[in-house]
Design a protein around this motif. Structure first.
Motif, PDB file in Angstrom:
ATOM      1  N   THR A  99       0.873  -1.102  -0.104  1.00 12.00           N
ATOM      2  CA  THR A  99       0.016  -0.085  -0.130  1.00 12.00           C
ATOM      3  C   THR A  99       0.878   1.029   0.006  1.00 12.00           C
ATOM      4  O   THR A  99       0.572   2.243  -0.851  1.00 12.00           O
ATOM      5  CB  THR A  99      -0.922  -0.071   1.052  1.00 12.00           C
ATOM      6  OG1 THR A  99      -1.742  -1.113   1.247  1.00 12.00           O
ATOM      7  CG2 THR A  99      -1.859   1.262   1.127  1.00 12.00           C
ATOM      8  N   CYS A 100       1.829   1.294   0.845  1.00 13.79           N
ATOM      9  CA  CYS A 100       2.832   2.551   0.997  1.00 13.79           C
ATOM     10  C   CYS A 100       3.682   2.681  -0.432  1.00 13.79           C
ATOM     11  O   CYS A 100       3.968   3.779  -0.925  1.00 13.79           O
ATOM     12  CB  CYS A 100       3.698   2.422   2.273  1.00 13.79           C
ATOM     13  SG  CYS A 100       2.646   2.513   3.704  1.00 13.79           S
ATOM     14  N   SER A 101       3.978   1.443  -1.080  1.00  9.81           N
ATOM     15  CA  SER A 101       4.489   1.720  -2.274  1.00  9.81           C
ATOM     16  C   SER A 101       3.683   2.276  -3.387  1.00  9.81           C
ATOM     17  O   SER A 101       4.168   3.094  -4.097  1.00  9.81           O
ATOM     18  CB  SER A 101       5.052   0.377  -2.745  1.00  9.81           C
ATOM     19  OG  SER A 101       6.179  -0.389  -1.745  1.00  9.81           O
ATOM     20  N   ALA A 102       2.380   1.965  -3.150  1.00 11.53           N
ATOM     21  CA  ALA A 102       1.461   2.424  -4.242  1.00 11.53           C
ATOM     22  C   ALA A 102       1.501   3.786  -3.958  1.00 11.53           C
ATOM     23  O   ALA A 102       1.111   4.396  -5.058  1.00 11.53           O
ATOM     24  CB  ALA A 102       0.087   1.613  -4.046  1.00 11.53           C
ATOM     25  N   LEU A 103       1.522   4.219  -2.961  1.00 12.15           N
ATOM     26  CA  LEU A 103       1.383   5.985  -2.510  1.00 12.15           C
ATOM     27  C   LEU A 103       2.548   6.502  -2.867  1.00 12.15           C
ATOM     28  O   LEU A 103       2.686   7.694  -2.768  1.00 12.15           O
ATOM     29  CB  LEU A 103       1.034   6.173  -1.305  1.00 12.15           C
ATOM     30  CG  LEU A 103      -0.405   5.661  -0.787  1.00 12.15           C
ATOM     31  CD1 LEU A 103      -0.399   5.815   0.740  1.00 12.15           C
ATOM     32  CD2 LEU A 103      -1.395   6.499  -1.534  1.00 12.15           C
ATOM     33  N   GLY A 104       3.911   5.833  -3.222  1.00 14.28           N
ATOM     34  CA  GLY A 104       5.056   6.190  -3.504  1.00 14.28           C
ATOM     35  C   GLY A 104       5.833   6.797  -2.355  1.00 14.28           C
ATOM     36  O   GLY A 104       6.978   7.544  -2.420  1.00 14.28           O
ATOM     37  N   LEU A 105       5.519   6.294  -1.047  1.00 17.18           N
ATOM     38  CA  LEU A 105       6.071   6.526   0.202  1.00 17.18           C
ATOM     39  C   LEU A 105       7.368   5.530   0.659  1.00 17.18           C
ATOM     40  O   LEU A 105       7.903   5.628   1.304  1.00 17.18           O
ATOM     41  CB  LEU A 105       5.191   6.701   1.475  1.00 17.18           C
ATOM     42  CG  LEU A 105       4.390   7.901   1.259  1.00 17.18           C
ATOM     43  CD1 LEU A 105       3.409   7.736   2.388  1.00 17.18           C
ATOM     44  CD2 LEU A 105       5.471   8.898   1.640  1.00 17.18           C
ATOM     45  N   CYS A 106       7.209   4.315  -0.295  1.00 19.97           N
ATOM     46  CA  CYS A 106       8.066   3.306  -0.065  1.00 19.97           C
ATOM     47  C   CYS A 106       8.588   2.635  -1.429  1.00 19.97           C
ATOM     48  O   CYS A 106       7.709   2.948  -2.393  1.00 19.97           O
ATOM     49  CB  CYS A 106       7.670   1.987   0.624  1.00 19.97           C
ATOM     50  SG  CYS A 106       7.111   2.096   2.406  1.00 19.97           S
ATOM     51  N   THR A 107       9.793   2.343  -1.607  1.00 23.34           N
ATOM     52  CA  THR A 107      10.227   1.962  -2.770  1.00 23.34           C
ATOM     53  C   THR A 107      10.627   0.466  -3.007  1.00 23.34           C
ATOM     54  O   THR A 107      10.670   0.018  -1.947  1.00 23.34           O
ATOM     55  CB  THR A 107      11.752   2.742  -3.073  1.00 23.34           C
ATOM     56  OG1 THR A 107      12.755   2.495  -2.280  1.00 23.34           O
ATOM     57  CG2 THR A 107      11.591   4.124  -3.338  1.00 23.34           C
ATOM     58  N   GLY A 108      10.539   0.097  -4.145  1.00 18.53           N
ATOM     59  CA  GLY A 108      10.886  -1.360  -4.009  1.00 18.53           C
ATOM     60  C   GLY A 108      10.080  -2.127  -5.251  1.00 18.53           C
ATOM     61  O   GLY A 108       8.962  -1.595  -5.410  1.00 18.53           O
ATOM     62  N   LYS A 109      10.565  -2.987  -5.897  1.00 18.52           N
ATOM     63  CA  LYS A 109       9.685  -3.813  -6.746  1.00 18.52           C
ATOM     64  C   LYS A 109       8.759  -4.540  -6.103  1.00 18.52           C
ATOM     65  O   LYS A 109       8.944  -5.372  -5.207  1.00 18.52           O
ATOM     66  CB  LYS A 109      10.785  -4.547  -7.844  1.00 18.52           C
ATOM     67  CG  LYS A 109      10.076  -5.137  -8.965  1.00 18.52           C
ATOM     68  CD  LYS A 109      11.036  -6.162  -9.532  1.00 18.52           C
ATOM     69  CE  LYS A 109      10.201  -6.840 -11.050  1.00 18.52           C
ATOM     70  NZ  LYS A 109      11.192  -7.493 -11.518  1.00 18.52           N
ATOM     71  N   MET A 110       7.458  -4.189  -6.899  1.00 18.18           N
ATOM     72  CA  MET A 110       6.433  -5.284  -6.351  1.00 18.18           C
ATOM     73  C   MET A 110       6.145  -6.421  -7.137  1.00 18.18           C
ATOM     74  O   MET A 110       5.933  -6.383  -8.139  1.00 18.18           O
ATOM     75  CB  MET A 110       5.029  -4.074  -6.412  1.00 18.18           C
ATOM     76  CG  MET A 110       5.230  -2.938  -5.442  1.00 18.18           C
ATOM     77  SD  MET A 110       3.736  -2.078  -5.166  1.00 18.18           S
ATOM     78  CE  MET A 110       3.690  -1.394  -7.115  1.00 18.18           C
ATOM     79  N   ALA A 111       5.979  -7.629  -6.410  1.00 15.97           N
ATOM     80  CA  ALA A 111       5.668  -8.723  -7.227  1.00 15.97           C
ATOM     81  C   ALA A 111       4.451  -8.883  -7.762  1.00 15.97           C
ATOM     82  O   ALA A 111       3.620  -8.884  -6.802  1.00 15.97           O
ATOM     83  CB  ALA A 111       6.182 -10.006  -6.165  1.00 15.97           C
ATOM     84  N   ILE A 112       4.237  -9.319  -8.963  1.00 21.43           N
ATOM     85  CA  ILE A 112       2.866  -9.542  -9.533  1.00 21.43           C
ATOM     86  C   ILE A 112       2.802 -11.011  -9.638  1.00 21.43           C
ATOM     87  O   ILE A 112       3.533 -11.575 -10.108  1.00 21.43           O
ATOM     88  CB  ILE A 112       2.585  -9.090 -10.869  1.00 21.43           C
ATOM     89  CG1 ILE A 112       2.900  -7.355 -10.792  1.00 21.43           C
ATOM     90  CG2 ILE A 112       1.368  -9.119 -11.571  1.00 21.43           C
ATOM     91  CD1 ILE A 112       2.908  -6.582 -12.111  1.00 21.43           C
ATOM     92  N   PRO A 113       1.454 -11.706  -9.017  1.00 24.34           N
ATOM     93  CA  PRO A 113       1.631 -12.930  -8.806  1.00 24.34           C
ATOM     94  C   PRO A 113       1.388 -13.520 -10.358  1.00 24.34           C
ATOM     95  O   PRO A 113       0.889 -12.991 -11.292  1.00 24.34           O
ATOM     96  CB  PRO A 113       0.029 -13.268  -8.384  1.00 24.34           C
ATOM     97  CG  PRO A 113      -0.135 -12.204  -7.445  1.00 24.34           C
ATOM     98  CD  PRO A 113       0.424 -10.954  -8.255  1.00 24.34           C
ATOM     99  N   PRO A 114       1.982 -14.866 -10.839  1.00 22.74           N
ATOM    100  CA  PRO A 114       1.991 -15.244 -12.083  1.00 22.74           C
ATOM    101  C   PRO A 114       0.549 -15.673 -12.630  1.00 22.74           C
ATOM    102  O   PRO A 114       0.250 -15.932 -13.779  1.00 22.74           O
ATOM    103  CB  PRO A 114       2.930 -16.405 -12.072  1.00 22.74           C
ATOM    104  CG  PRO A 114       3.220 -16.709 -10.705  1.00 22.74           C
ATOM    105  CD  PRO A 114       2.801 -15.617  -9.849  1.00 22.74           C
TER     106      PRO A 114
END
Length: 205
Positions: A99-114
């Motif tokens: 959630t915080c990555s989506a807001l741009g407050l955390c960085t890091g690659k988000m894994a998308i389920p295959p």
């Protein structure tokens, strides 16, 4: 709690499910807020969902009355049958990292389920479930409802943080509209209804 408050909790969880699980990320600073602060606040939202589980089920039943008349009772039956499972999904997928990555407050690659679940469009229960979550989406897009949601959740979410409550209030004020707008754009009734098995769960690449 109000209907729109519970809708907020539902939708935050759905967005976390859709964007996947974010990896551990270094802190970034946006508007004076960092990753750790965001995750602390979203963690409190997660606790609030668990605490208000019965209220969420009640409010889902109320949302059923907003659907066309011929769908209302079937929607209520769906909530009665699957309500606890919906709330369980909310608590399970409310992930502070993603959630915080989506807001741009955390960085890091988000894994998308295959693999993703897809819905059977011919199922009556599936149609009712998707209509229910479409109604939630409409509320999230309404500016008046957005303000009601943010105003209502601020105290119960932020107060338990003690000295950090002020920062929590500021974060919700600054990013709340952005979060709700993001959720309105990402909410996918077909996916979440498949995840709770209201729709036939088929797997595809």
């Amino acid at each position: 709690p109000s209907t729109t408050t519970c809708i907020m909790m539902i939708a935050v969880a759905v967005a976390s499910l859709l964007v996947g699980t974010a990896s551990a990320a270094p802190a970034v600073n946006v508007g004076g807020f960092d990753c750790d602060t965001c995750k602390l606040v979203i963690g409190e939202v997660q606790k609030y969902v668990v605490k208000e589980a019965s209220g969420i089920e009640d409010d889902l039943t109320y949302i059923c009355t907003l659907l066309p008349g011929n769908e209302t009772q079937e929607c209520k039956d769906l909530v009665q049958k699957d309500g606890s499972q919906i709330v369980a999904e909310i608590a399970k997928f409310l992930d502070p990292n993603s959630t915080c990555s989506a807001l741009g407050l955390c960085t890091g690659k988000m894994a998308i389920p295959p693999f993703m679940k897809t819905a059977d469009p011919n199922s009556t229960e599936c149609t009712i479930c998707k209509d229910l979550f479409s109604s939630i989406d409409e509320v999230l897009k309404n500016p008046q409802d957005q303000q009601e949601i943010l105003k209502f959740i601020e105290t119960p979410v932020c107060e338990p943080l003690g000295p950090a409550a002020g920062i929590c209030d500021d974060l919700i004020t600054t990013f709340g509209d952005q979060l709700l707008t993001y959720l309105a754009g990402k909410l996918d009734p077909a996916t979440i209804c498949a995840d709770i098995d209201a729709c036939t769960a088929l797997f595809s690449q």
